[in-house]
Design an enzyme around this catalytic site. Sequence first.
Site, PDB file in Angstrom:
ATOM      1  N   HIS A 111       0.853  -1.184   0.000  1.00 20.04           N
ATOM      2  CA  HIS A 111       0.000   0.000   0.000  1.00 20.04           C
ATOM      3  C   HIS A 111       0.893   1.239   0.000  1.00 20.04           C
ATOM      4  CE1 HIS A 111      -3.817  -2.015   1.879  1.00 20.04           C
ATOM      5  NE2 HIS A 111      -3.321  -2.699   0.852  1.00 20.04           N
ATOM      6  N   GLU A 168       0.933   3.834   1.833  1.00 18.96           N
ATOM      7  CA  GLU A 168       1.412   4.233   3.162  1.00 18.96           C
ATOM      8  C   GLU A 168       2.595   3.369   3.608  1.00 18.96           C
ATOM      9  OE1 GLU A 168      -3.208   4.341   3.519  1.00 18.96           O
ATOM     10  OE2 GLU A 168      -1.697   3.316   2.301  1.00 18.96           O
ATOM     11  N   CYS A 201      -6.002   1.874   5.984  1.00 20.81           N
ATOM     12  CA  CYS A 201      -6.615   0.615   6.411  1.00 20.81           C
ATOM     13  C   CYS A 201      -6.011   0.203   7.757  1.00 20.81           C
ATOM     14  CB  CYS A 201      -6.380  -0.463   5.351  1.00 20.81           C
ATOM     15  SG  CYS A 201      -4.668  -1.056   5.296  1.00 20.81           S
ATOM     16  N   CYS A 203      -2.125  -0.418   7.577  1.00 20.74           N
ATOM     17  CA  CYS A 203      -1.347   0.814   7.462  1.00 20.74           C
ATOM     18  C   CYS A 203      -1.423   1.640   8.743  1.00 20.74           C
ATOM     19  CB  CYS A 203      -1.821   1.627   6.265  1.00 20.74           C
ATOM     20  SG  CYS A 203      -1.503   0.790   4.684  1.00 20.74           S
TER      21      CYS A 203
END
Length: 169
Positions: free
Chosen positions: A60, A62, A90, A93
């Site tokens: 992801h 992040e 999420c 993260c």
Amino acid sequence: MSDPIIDLHSDEYFMGEALRQAAKAYAQGEVPVGAVIVREGRIIARAFNQVETLKDATAHAEMLALTAAENAVGDWRLTDCTLYVTKEPCPMCAGAVVHTRLARVVFGAGDPKGGAAGGALNLLQFPTLNHRCEITAGVRLEECRALLKSFFLERRAAKQGGENPAGDR
């Protein structure tokens, strides 16, 4: 020493940089989420979703930005940094954000179904964890939301047309 003054205009600027990263994800067929990490008014890390490209569920924006920022700082602690991300983090993260001890998270589009910064739950300010982050939500919300909406509309249209696009984030 007093706390630093948060300049909301710089929030707009840095979210614009995160949006540029999200556009790169979009161009590569990835869910268009972009992130930048700022320290002392400077961007020290930039990243965008690369889950499909890297075949890595943890890739992801992040997570990639956190790793880049840790490398830039030379430490896993990012206590004086701010994460700007186009979509609410999420749980994975958000957990990484807490562990790296980021001071602040700024996001654009919320995620009421899966967000962990106040959407579905709030791990960033969870009372029993060892760190809590300041949260600023809704920065450049419409632009962040429009990018995601456009991406998923295209994906659905492609799926109905017989194509088999990769899964979403």
